[in-house]
Design an enzyme around this catalytic site. Structure first.
Site, PDB file in Angstrom:
ATOM      1  N   HIS A 145      24.430 100.487 124.798  1.00  7.52           N
ATOM      2  CA  HIS A 145      25.709 101.145 124.476  1.00  7.52           C
ATOM      3  C   HIS A 145      25.885 102.305 125.432  1.00  7.52           C
ATOM      4  O   HIS A 145      25.426 103.431 125.173  1.00  7.52           O
ATOM      5  CB  HIS A 145      25.691 101.604 123.014  1.00  7.52           C
ATOM      6  CG  HIS A 145      26.996 102.158 122.527  1.00  7.52           C
ATOM      7  ND1 HIS A 145      27.375 102.141 121.201  1.00  7.52           N
ATOM      8  CD2 HIS A 145      28.020 102.764 123.185  1.00  7.52           C
ATOM      9  CE1 HIS A 145      28.567 102.712 121.070  1.00  7.52           C
ATOM     10  NE2 HIS A 145      28.970 103.106 122.270  1.00  7.52           N
ATOM     11  N   HIS A 198      33.117  98.313 118.959  1.00  9.42           N
ATOM     12  CA  HIS A 198      32.861  99.602 118.316  1.00  9.42           C
ATOM     13  C   HIS A 198      33.463  99.505 116.904  1.00  9.42           C
ATOM     14  O   HIS A 198      34.632  99.129 116.745  1.00  9.42           O
ATOM     15  CB  HIS A 198      33.578 100.732 119.047  1.00  9.42           C
ATOM     16  CG  HIS A 198      32.902 101.193 120.298  1.00  9.42           C
ATOM     17  ND1 HIS A 198      32.608 100.365 121.337  1.00  9.42           N
ATOM     18  CD2 HIS A 198      32.461 102.445 120.665  1.00  9.42           C
ATOM     19  CE1 HIS A 198      32.019 101.072 122.300  1.00  9.42           C
ATOM     20  NE2 HIS A 198      31.920 102.327 121.922  1.00  9.42           N
ATOM     21  N   GLU A 235      32.319 103.963 113.534  1.00  6.77           N
ATOM     22  CA  GLU A 235      31.960 105.243 114.184  1.00  6.77           C
ATOM     23  C   GLU A 235      32.753 106.313 113.423  1.00  6.77           C
ATOM     24  O   GLU A 235      32.200 107.072 112.642  1.00  6.77           O
ATOM     25  CB  GLU A 235      32.340 105.222 115.673  1.00  6.77           C
ATOM     26  CG  GLU A 235      32.054 106.534 116.408  1.00  6.77           C
ATOM     27  CD  GLU A 235      32.584 106.542 117.860  1.00  6.77           C
ATOM     28  OE1 GLU A 235      33.465 105.713 118.181  1.00  6.77           O
ATOM     29  OE2 GLU A 235      32.125 107.398 118.650  1.00  6.77           O
TER      30      GLU A 235
END
Ligand code: ADE
Ligand code: ZN
Length: 356
Positions: free
Chosen positions: A36, A216, A219
């Protein structure tokens, strides 16, 4: 088993420092994969100024010092505003190659044997830089890095989720001719209000064209975005995923399916997802049986490359050497390497001597 915590009451200062240094070196040398990493997020202020001068681009900072001082963020969006502004200095193939080489030099010093890097094509094509220039520069940097440091790599192109699905689809069309060098597609940028479902058709088309998919999720966005990323985008890996801990049923599912979460602890603190590293769920995630790895996300902006993420997380959460080795094993197990290469890297992680 060594635990990465110092007890001031029983250790004098010198011993403390020696232990601290030994721990740092052990974690730095631990063989690992990075999964990442936004290549644009490795743009150090020094290189930013050098490229700005080379390309005649004006920056919103007077000097390197001022840039460093501006790297204080309230949330993901406040970071993205500065991050996209910094990208304006990346113009030529050589710029992208230099950026990539600088990252690989640091990664090699941090024990990285394999890296899977993101790039954001729309950030560049929307400024008139061709898709081909970006890919050629990054690829050249990766090839030189492999020759110089022996670091293997994969390239992942991310769609900007704050833009619409039609723009992502057009970008995917441009990527088709680079199928040989781009392994996977991903989804990044502002998460809140931009759920994975918005890109379902784009990811369907990407998978049909032979790309692997990641996203993603979780988050800043809610746990349900993680569920959508898996069910609607076919994501085989979740980038961040830290908010899964709010949903025990989803934790059970990710554990059962061993869906990897590429966690970025320093990023999460810098972007105020968690108030401090001591309150980060990384260790709890590992103990729940989740396949978590540690990564650096945008290290030029968040105060540390991958080894610094390992070191500070281990210290803040008093993790043991074997827990940290498990994190490194997870990084290899979560990679897109073929079975043979994965086996070789796992053997390197397992053969790494314990801390003396
Ligand atoms: N782009 C670069 N870094 C990112 C992050 N942490 N989250 C979403 N998009 C990004
Ligand atoms: Zn990221």
């Amino acid at each position: 088993m060594t635990s990465f915590v110092c007890n001031d009451a029983i250790m004098d200062e010198t011993l403390d420092e020696t232990l601290d240094e030994a721990m740092r070196e052990w974690l730095r040398g631990l063989p690992k994969a990075e999964l990442h990493l936004h290549i644009e997020g490795t743009l150090e202020p020094e290189l930013m100024f050098k490229l700005a001068q080379r390309n005649g681009v004006e920056l919103p900072f007077a000097n390197v010092e001022e840039a460093h001082q501006a790297y204080v963020f309230d949330d993901l969006q406040s970071f993205l505003d500065i991050y996209y502004a910094g990208c304006s200095v990346l113009v030529t193939e050589a710029d992208f190659a230099d950026l990539t080489q600088e990252y690989l030099t640091r990664a090699a010093a941090d024990g990285v044997l394999h890296t899977e890097i993101f790039f954001d094509p729309q950030t560049h094509t929307d400024r008139g830089i061709s898709f081909g220039t970006v890919v050629a520069g990054i690829t050249r940097g990766l090839e030189e890095g492999e020759r110089e440091f022996g670091i293997s790599s994969r390239l992942i192109m991310c769609f900007l989720r704050h833009l619409d699905a039609d723009a992502a689809m057009a970008t995917l069309e441009e990527a088709l001719e680079f199928r040989g060098v781009i392994t996977a597609v991903g989804l990044d940028s502002g998460e809140s209000g931009n759920p994975p479902e918005k890109f379902e058709a784009v990811f369907d088309r990407a998978r049909a064209a032979g790309f692997l998919t990641v996203a993603h999720a979780g988050e800043e966005g809610p746990p349900d975005y993680i569920r959508q990323a898996i069910d609607m985008l076919g994501a085989s890996r979740i980038d961040h995923g830290v908010r899964v801990m709010e949903d025990p049923e989803l934790v059970d599912r990710l554990v059962a399916e061993q869906v990897p979460c590429t966690v970025c602890p320093l990023s999460n603190v810098k972007l105020r997802v968690f108030p401090s590293l001591g309150e980060h769920p990384l260790r709890a995630m590992l103990q729940s049986g989740l396949r978590v790895s540690i990564n650096s996300d945008d290290p030029a902006y968040f105060g540390g490359y991958i080894a610094e993420n390992y070191i500070q997380t281990a210290q803040a959460l008093a993790m043991t050497t074997e827990e940290m080795r498990a994190v490194a094993r997870n990084s290899v197990l979560s990679s897109f390497l073929d079975a043979h290469a994965r086996h070789e890297l796992l053997a390197a992680v397992d053969a790494y001597p314990g801390m003396q």
